[in-house]
Enzyme design. Structure first.
Site, PDB file in Angstrom:
ATOM      1  N   ASP B  93     -31.454  19.056  72.870  1.00 48.51           N
ATOM      2  CA  ASP B  93     -31.817  18.857  71.469  1.00 48.51           C
ATOM      3  C   ASP B  93     -32.094  17.371  71.252  1.00 48.51           C
ATOM      4  O   ASP B  93     -32.016  16.562  72.184  1.00 48.51           O
ATOM      5  CB  ASP B  93     -30.719  19.397  70.548  1.00 48.51           C
ATOM      6  CG  ASP B  93     -29.411  18.644  70.689  1.00 48.51           C
ATOM      7  OD1 ASP B  93     -29.373  17.630  71.427  1.00 48.51           O
ATOM      8  OD2 ASP B  93     -28.427  19.056  70.077  1.00 48.51           O
ATOM      9  N   ASP B 266     -29.848  29.183  70.210  1.00 50.11           N
ATOM     10  CA  ASP B 266     -28.641  28.601  70.800  1.00 50.11           C
ATOM     11  C   ASP B 266     -27.566  28.663  69.746  1.00 50.11           C
ATOM     12  O   ASP B 266     -27.867  28.603  68.535  1.00 50.11           O
ATOM     13  CB  ASP B 266     -28.859  27.139  71.189  1.00 50.11           C
ATOM     14  CG  ASP B 266     -28.743  26.221  69.989  1.00 50.11           C
ATOM     15  OD1 ASP B 266     -27.648  25.682  69.751  1.00 50.11           O
ATOM     16  OD2 ASP B 266     -29.746  26.049  69.257  1.00 50.11           O
ATOM     17  N   CYS B 304     -17.465  47.392  79.006  1.00 43.59           N
ATOM     18  CA  CYS B 304     -17.979  46.100  79.477  1.00 43.59           C
ATOM     19  C   CYS B 304     -17.713  45.939  80.974  1.00 43.59           C
ATOM     20  O   CYS B 304     -16.648  46.300  81.464  1.00 43.59           O
ATOM     21  CB  CYS B 304     -17.327  44.964  78.694  1.00 43.59           C
ATOM     22  SG  CYS B 304     -17.827  43.320  79.242  1.00 43.59           S
ATOM     23  N   CYS B 306     -17.918  42.902  82.629  1.00 40.61           N
ATOM     24  CA  CYS B 306     -17.727  41.488  82.979  1.00 40.61           C
ATOM     25  C   CYS B 306     -16.476  41.311  83.841  1.00 40.61           C
ATOM     26  O   CYS B 306     -15.623  42.202  83.904  1.00 40.61           O
ATOM     27  CB  CYS B 306     -17.636  40.626  81.717  1.00 40.61           C
ATOM     28  SG  CYS B 306     -16.031  40.626  80.912  1.00 40.61           S
ATOM     29  N   CYS B 309     -13.186  41.928  81.895  1.00 43.32           N
ATOM     30  CA  CYS B 309     -12.890  43.339  81.600  1.00 43.32           C
ATOM     31  C   CYS B 309     -12.625  44.144  82.866  1.00 43.32           C
ATOM     32  O   CYS B 309     -11.918  45.149  82.822  1.00 43.32           O
ATOM     33  CB  CYS B 309     -14.017  43.949  80.771  1.00 43.32           C
ATOM     34  SG  CYS B 309     -14.002  43.347  79.057  1.00 43.32           S
ATOM     35  N   HIS B 335     -16.176  36.667  78.948  1.00 43.79           N
ATOM     36  CA  HIS B 335     -16.440  37.930  78.258  1.00 43.79           C
ATOM     37  C   HIS B 335     -17.473  37.755  77.142  1.00 43.79           C
ATOM     38  O   HIS B 335     -18.438  38.518  77.046  1.00 43.79           O
ATOM     39  CB  HIS B 335     -15.157  38.541  77.684  1.00 43.79           C
ATOM     40  CG  HIS B 335     -15.462  39.724  76.824  1.00 43.79           C
ATOM     41  ND1 HIS B 335     -15.728  40.958  77.359  1.00 43.79           N
ATOM     42  CD2 HIS B 335     -15.637  39.849  75.486  1.00 43.79           C
ATOM     43  CE1 HIS B 335     -16.046  41.798  76.387  1.00 43.79           C
ATOM     44  NE2 HIS B 335     -15.989  41.151  75.235  1.00 43.79           N
TER      45      HIS B 335
END
Lengths: 383, 383
Positions: B93, B266, B304, B306, B309, B335
């Site tokens: 940015d 973002d 999930c 991930c 999880c 997660h």
């Protein structure tokens, strides 16, 4: 519960032994260093990362887990291994050291100890029997008996009475043991008094423990005194049981204690130092926050193969530390634990090859340790 | 520098586009969500973990990196990609938002802006040219022009003058651009006034920018007003350039903005919420510290996949959070980012398959978002 200690090789020039301990959660080589997983996590790392840096066995703190989230909760959730996603061996301490160093308002009787939680001030009462039960519920592989950790210095009469109480507690711990329980280690106390150390060791070895810890060292005494305690104690310990020096220490401390016949070590030094930006390297300790590293492209240790040294510069690690980033603790912890595990593997290999004296020669001038005049101190208990 | 934006598919029922952006550090699909790596790290994660959760491009904060460790230091160390060990695309940015939200004593002139560092109070002066130079030195793939981020609410005359200044700064930024520079995106301002938004967009699109950001939203205005701003603005933006909605937002915000033609997002929400124990799940937000999870063996989200999880219970995550363990931030961040990346991939797939309306139907009753009456707010700038 399965527990077996096998000595694979003895060093001809020292009392060092190369061994292997088998548990229900697999085996590990000794001499072993156990990173401290105080609250059910070796701070900042995942179990997979521990394996990657070479960790085979970790320590859990009974005192902390009993208070939060509670051993019964962990038990209902399938035990500590399942709870924290670590399927290799776990040794749990007895909480004795923490009760006497962290908690408030502790009051000891022959039967047990009352103390106030350092978290919420709640009152708790633990007996040696209860401490075995807690470790049973956690599903530990190696449990320790409740002991009173004696401060340094302490007068002879106090140490004598306290050591006698620790021995009584050890007897009571054995009496309630079940077949499926973790292996149970006794803790030799006796302060800095030779006759009390000897008496403690001699009495405990007559009982049926699977291993022996040396407690009450690394509590602020001079290093030379710690060595004397090791000498007095180890000569009375059986050859065929593992010996555990609690709360020690620097790489140099560990190497010396190995040569005096010690097999197991735990210490917060590599993990806590990491979080404080203090890194162990092959050429000495490094304080990563120093301005000299601001644009240093080199890895922390140019001969280190850890994840941190393979991918990050001193400059980046300094930046992360100064910016108070979580990744700083992670990368530093990976490096320091890798250093320790590599050091321990070097010791194991040196015993196997009969080169331990050479290994000591290489590392005794090594500047990672405390200076000889420094006192040994566990620096409290947080991993 | 290589930069190419290609539209692969347009949704027939909305303004959503599936696209691909190519940079010198590889390409990524749009709509894209960029996790925020404020100080050269997406808080608590390694680059390998970002890749594992599906991240293709990250955002770096020019303001923070300029102040610490300094863009010149990063430049001498090989650029931001090398410094932080991330070899995929980086968008930086302009620092505009941070100068106006974090720093003290800011003073704006036509030429540039003087401000005091939030770290040490030191004085700094940045011009649009300097901000391009900083991002050039960082080696960013996509750079933003310096803008003044207008607070909400602001009077018309102030917004008009400020927007005009941002446009002048954009012109100056273009003038000093070099061939090897990052792609340069302009930032449409204009506050909450339709004519100023339109004028800002129309003026900027006449210049040679590679993309257009919509700034000055998510600063506390009602959600409905953010939608109006998007509507006013996007209709004046060229089809063939990527559109970036800065600092947004919840999964629902993102989905709606995609349907209004936005390509890039973002936000600190998934990462900051993670560190605060607030988790996104397929059945709504979960505050992991709640007592109801104390002995809950289930993963955070039962559907999930991930790392968190797959291996850890709600009970363990609650314990880590209450014990203030670093691993808590890590596992929660993994997660939440996985949730976001999975959500974005779902959007991409839905556009590709022509099912975006169905996707919206499934997710519009989804309780992860802010309530309709909540105001849009970026919650400051720390990732």
């Amino acid at each position: 519960m399965a527990f077996r200690f096998e000595i694979i090789k003895k060093d001809p020039f020292s009392k060092a032994r190369l061994g292997r301990i088998e548990t229900n959660h697999g085996s590990f080589s000794t001499p072993a260093f156990l990173p401290v997983g105080t609250q059910g996590t070796v701070k900042s790392l995942t179990p997979e990362e521990l394996v990657e840096v070479g960790v085979e066995v970790i320590l859990g703190n009974t005192y902390h887990l009993y208070l939060r989230p509670g051993h019964e909760t962990i038990g209902r959730l399938g035990g500590l291994h399942t709870f924290i996603h670590w399927n290799r061996p776990i040794l749990t301490d007895s909480g004795g050291y923490q009760i006497f160093s962290l908690s408030k308002l502790r009051k000891i009787s022959d039967d047990g100890v009352t103390f106030q939680s350092h978290i919420d001030g709640s009152l708790h009462y633990l007996t040696p029997e209860k401490v075995v039960e807690i470790q049973r519920t956690l599903g530990s592989d190696i449990a320790m008996v409740l002991d009173e950790c004696i401060p340094y210095p302490s007068p002879y009469e106090y140490v004598k009475a306290s050591t006698s109480l620790t021995t009584q507690w050890a007897t009571r711990s054995l009496e309630i043991r079940k077949e499926t329980d973790p292996a149970l280690f006794a803790i030799v106390q006796g302060g800095m008094y030779q006759d009390l150390r000897e008496e403690s060791a001699q009495t405990l070895v007559k009982m049926d423990f699977q291993g022996y810890a040396i407690g009450g060292v690394s509590v602020g005494e001079p290093k030379s005194l710690m060595r004397s305690v090791l000498e007095w104690t180890t000569s009375f310990l059986p050859e065929n049981a593992p010996r555990y020096l609690m709360g020690v220490g620097t790489p140099e401390d560990i190497l010396e204690a190995v040569m005096m016949g010690i097999d197991l070590f735990d210490c917060v030094l590599p993990t806590r130092n990491a979080r404080n930006g203090m890194l162990f390297t092959s050429i000495g300790k490094m304080s990563i926050k120093q301005a000299q590293y601001a644009e240093d492209e080199r890895p922390v240790d140019e001969i280190c193969a850890c994840y941190t040294c393979r991918h990050y510069s001193r400059a980046y690690l300094r930046h992360l530390y100064l910016a108070n980033e979580i990744l700083s603790s992670r990368l530093n912890t990976i490096h320091n634990l890798y250093y320790y595990m590599n050091f321990i593997k070097g010791i194991q290999e040196a015993i196997r090859e009969g080169h331990l004296l050479d290994f000591h020669k290489t590392h005794c001038s090594h500047p990672n340790g405390l200076e000889p005049e420094d006192s040994a101190h566990r620096l409290s208990t947080w991993g």
